[in-house]
Design a protein around this motif. Sequence first.
Motif, PDB file in Angstrom:
ATOM      1  N   GLU A  17       0.818  -1.215   0.000  1.00  0.00           N
ATOM      2  CA  GLU A  17       0.000   0.000   0.000  1.00  0.00           C
ATOM      3  C   GLU A  17       0.849   1.261   0.000  1.00  0.00           C
ATOM      4  N   GLU A  18       2.017   1.202   0.614  1.00  0.00           N
ATOM      5  CA  GLU A  18       2.885   2.375   0.663  1.00  0.00           C
ATOM      6  C   GLU A  18       3.359   2.781  -0.730  1.00  0.00           C
ATOM      7  N   TYR A  19       3.766   1.799  -1.535  1.00  0.00           N
ATOM      8  CA  TYR A  19       4.267   2.075  -2.889  1.00  0.00           C
ATOM      9  C   TYR A  19       3.198   1.901  -3.962  1.00  0.00           C
ATOM     10  N   GLU A  20       2.014   1.416  -3.574  1.00  0.00           N
ATOM     11  CA  GLU A  20       0.895   1.197  -4.482  1.00  0.00           C
ATOM     12  C   GLU A  20       1.255   0.299  -5.668  1.00  0.00           C
ATOM     13  N   CYS A  21       1.870  -0.831  -5.347  1.00  0.00           N
ATOM     14  CA  CYS A  21       2.223  -1.807  -6.378  1.00  0.00           C
ATOM     15  C   CYS A  21       2.309  -3.194  -5.738  1.00  0.00           C
ATOM     16  N   TYR A  22       2.330  -4.214  -6.594  1.00  0.00           N
ATOM     17  CA  TYR A  22       2.496  -5.590  -6.121  1.00  0.00           C
ATOM     18  C   TYR A  22       3.973  -5.924  -6.075  1.00  0.00           C
ATOM     19  N   GLU A  23       4.339  -6.780  -5.120  1.00  0.00           N
ATOM     20  CA  GLU A  23       5.731  -7.210  -4.995  1.00  0.00           C
ATOM     21  C   GLU A  23       5.782  -8.606  -4.401  1.00  0.00           C
ATOM     22  N   CYS A  24       6.921  -9.236  -4.555  1.00  0.00           N
ATOM     23  CA  CYS A  24       7.127 -10.566  -3.994  1.00  0.00           C
ATOM     24  C   CYS A  24       7.448 -10.421  -2.511  1.00  0.00           C
ATOM     25  N   GLY A  25       6.749 -11.186  -1.683  1.00  0.00           N
ATOM     26  CA  GLY A  25       6.942 -11.116  -0.242  1.00  0.00           C
ATOM     27  C   GLY A  25       8.121 -11.939   0.258  1.00  0.00           C
TER      28      GLY A  25
END
Length: 60
Positions: A17-25
């Motif tokens: 939510e901070e960067y408003e994108c999807y990423e690998c956890g």
Amino acid sequence: MAQASNCESCMYYEYNEEYECYECGINLDEDEMMQFLSNSCQRCAHFKFGDEYSIVRKQI
């Protein structure tokens, strides 16, 4: 063993939510991160199929 993967169906593919994108956890190493960022990763050793329902079942 690496398996065929699609990041969008992986349970570690999370929305930031901070960067408003999807990423690998997963904490990826440098080579794995380059593959992830370039969308050239056809086989991911960390892939684990997950959908909203399987994740919710674990929380109950």
